[in-house]
Motif scaffolding. Structure first.
Motif, PDB file in Angstrom:
ATOM      1  N   LYS A  80       0.861  -1.169   0.043  1.00 44.61           N
ATOM      2  CA  LYS A  80      -0.176  -0.080  -0.029  1.00 44.61           C
ATOM      3  C   LYS A  80       1.015   1.157  -0.185  1.00 44.61           C
ATOM      4  N   THR A  89       1.428   5.139   0.966  1.00 39.82           N
ATOM      5  CA  THR A  89       1.225   5.885   2.058  1.00 39.82           C
ATOM      6  C   THR A  89       1.613   7.435   1.699  1.00 39.82           C
ATOM      7  N   SER A  90       1.114   8.466   1.939  1.00 38.28           N
ATOM      8  CA  SER A  90       1.664   9.671   1.679  1.00 38.28           C
ATOM      9  C   SER A  90       2.300  10.471   3.112  1.00 38.28           C
ATOM     10  N   SER A 137       4.934  12.667  -0.453  1.00 37.33           N
ATOM     11  CA  SER A 137       4.539  12.060  -1.497  1.00 37.33           C
ATOM     12  C   SER A 137       5.653  10.895  -1.870  1.00 37.33           C
ATOM     13  N   TRP A 176      -5.059   4.132 -14.823  1.00 33.41           N
ATOM     14  CA  TRP A 176      -5.006   5.114 -13.839  1.00 33.41           C
ATOM     15  C   TRP A 176      -3.902   6.108 -14.403  1.00 33.41           C
ATOM     16  N   SER A 211      -1.148   9.515  -9.789  1.00 35.88           N
ATOM     17  CA  SER A 211      -1.776   9.865  -8.703  1.00 35.88           C
ATOM     18  C   SER A 211      -3.055   8.867  -8.282  1.00 35.88           C
ATOM     19  N   GLU A 212      -3.840   8.467  -9.256  1.00 39.14           N
ATOM     20  CA  GLU A 212      -4.733   7.620  -9.004  1.00 39.14           C
ATOM     21  C   GLU A 212      -4.179   6.105  -8.772  1.00 39.14           C
ATOM     22  N   MET A 245      -1.383   5.590  -6.948  1.00 44.91           N
ATOM     23  CA  MET A 245      -1.052   5.645  -5.586  1.00 44.91           C
ATOM     24  C   MET A 245      -2.321   5.592  -4.700  1.00 44.91           C
ATOM     25  N   SER A 246      -3.242   6.332  -5.054  1.00 45.75           N
ATOM     26  CA  SER A 246      -4.647   6.557  -4.375  1.00 45.75           C
ATOM     27  C   SER A 246      -5.353   4.809  -4.188  1.00 45.75           C
ATOM     28  N   ALA A 247      -5.268   4.468  -5.376  1.00 39.80           N
ATOM     29  CA  ALA A 247      -5.997   3.085  -5.499  1.00 39.80           C
ATOM     30  C   ALA A 247      -5.400   1.997  -4.706  1.00 39.80           C
ATOM     31  N   ASN A 296      -3.359   2.387  -2.031  1.00 38.54           N
ATOM     32  CA  ASN A 296      -3.522   3.008  -0.733  1.00 38.54           C
ATOM     33  C   ASN A 296      -5.064   2.351  -0.192  1.00 38.54           C
ATOM     34  N   LEU A 297      -5.947   2.086  -1.010  1.00 39.91           N
ATOM     35  CA  LEU A 297      -7.237   1.627  -0.281  1.00 39.91           C
ATOM     36  C   LEU A 297      -7.490   0.329  -0.546  1.00 39.91           C
TER      37      LEU A 297
END
Length: 360
Positions: A195, A197-198, A202, A235, A238-239, A241-243, A245-246
């Motif tokens: 995962k 994490t920021s 970043s 993606w 940024s998408e 990394m966000s995906a 992370n979730l």
């Protein structure tokens, strides 16, 4: 290889070997090789070869060596180091920190840490930072389950195109700032325990640009290939990394999504242009080569024989749709023989019987 300065040559002469903890070491000046023999490295002591860093082209570890719990910067700043042999002989089972272990080894080209056991590891900041010539990194089986800090691990590793992090478990990580700073990866593999994490900054995954070859997005390969990915996840950086992370459900290899060229339509017709079978459609990325025979050679049309191809049988996918037409001629169908008899009014043969043959 850069020649050492006069000052450094003098340092090599004075410090061509010794013992680090209980491990003997020496510099083979003929081959510019740092040779490390078996033993245990001491705690909280800088590596004795750090002040002759430019004199080392190669490291060879010949016997089992137990590393200190703090092994930060152990092989860092070796500006002429190209390769390392014997990393499998390092006992890293009690190591807590490998911060900067290979930092700024600017000529190091490949490294294999797949045999390194790191069940106690907590810090790996700047591990390969600045290794600008590094192309191949094998981190399979690398245990990061207790790691809390992995800032700038691969920062400035600008020669790595493909990186497999499928072994990484980042569940305990509290900071990975700039882990990918200025990197140019074309392919990244993540496992289901990775995962982003920021926290701590970043991760700095490169933002992709759109051009003729790529869309500017990442796409997971799924059951495709790096050149022709077939995933559902498309993606931006940024998408991505966000995906990740979730969710742990998106583990896969992600590649730069290739720009798709316009399709190639393959038609199969008779000499009058009548369609004989359904069209085939070939797809591929912009600029990729195609050969319609790869598809057309599998087509068999009963009662017809191949005559010719109209259009470019081979070529490259472009921004314009293309049509290639395979023309077939109808195979002749033999007719029943016609027998011609010549007789008079009494049925007596007056001339030899003739058999006529032909096609329908």
């Amino acid at each position: 290889t850069d020649a050492p300065s006069t000052t450094e040559t003098s340092k090599v002469a004075k410090a061509s070997g010794g013992t680090f903890g209980t491990a003997p070491w020496h510099i083979d000046s003929a081959t510019r090789t740092l040779v490390i023999e078996g033993g245990t490295f001491p705690e909280n002591s800088p590596a004795p070869w750090s002040n002759i860093s430019g004199a080392i082209d190669k490291i060879v570890i010949t016997s089992n060596v137990t590393l200190a719990t703090n092994s930060s910067n152990l092989f860092s700043g070796l500006s002429n180091l190209i390769s390392i042999e014997g990393l499998n002989l390092l006992d890293t089972s009690k190591v807590i920190s490998i911060d900067g272990m290979f930092k700024d080894d600017i000529k190091l080209q490949n490294i294999d840490l797949s045999t390194m056991k790191t069940p106690s590891l907590q810090k790996m900041n700047f591990l390969f930072s600045g290794c600008s010539a590094l192309k191949i990194v094998n981190l399979s089986n690398f245990d990061t389950s207790k790691v809390m800090q992995m800032n700038a691990v691969f920062a400035e590793c600008t020669s790595i195109e493909s990186l497999d992090l499928s072994s990484f478990d980042t569940s305990k990580v509290i900071s990975m700032g700039s882990i990918f700073l200025h990197d140019k990866f074309h392919s990244l593999t993540f496992g289901n325990k990775f995962k982003f994490t920021s926290k701590g900054g970043s991760p700095a995954l490169i933002s992709l640009s759109k051009n003729n070859d790529y869309t500017g997005n990442w796409e997971n390969i799924d059951n495709g290939t790096p050149d022709n990915p077939k995933g559902k996840n498309v993606w931006s950086s940024s998408e991505l990394m966000s995906a990740l992370n979730l969710s742990n459900n998106d583990a896969d290899t992600y590649v730069w999504q290739p720009t798709q060229g316009q399709p190639i339509t393959i038609k199969y017709v008779d000499e009058s242009g009548n369609k004989l079978v359904s069209d085939d459609i070939m797809t591929g990325k912009y600029g990729m080569s195609y050969d319609t025979n790869d598809v057309a050679s599998k087509i068999h049309i009963d009662g017809y024989s191949y005559k010719e191809v109209q259009g470019n049988r081979t070529g490259t996918f472009s921004d314009q749709g293309q049509t290639v037409t395979y023309v077939y001629t109808k195979d002749p169908i033999p007719a029943k023989d016609v027998t011609v008899k010549y007789v008079d009014e009494n049925g007596k043969e007056i001339a030899p019987t003739v058999t006529l043959t032909g096609n329908v």
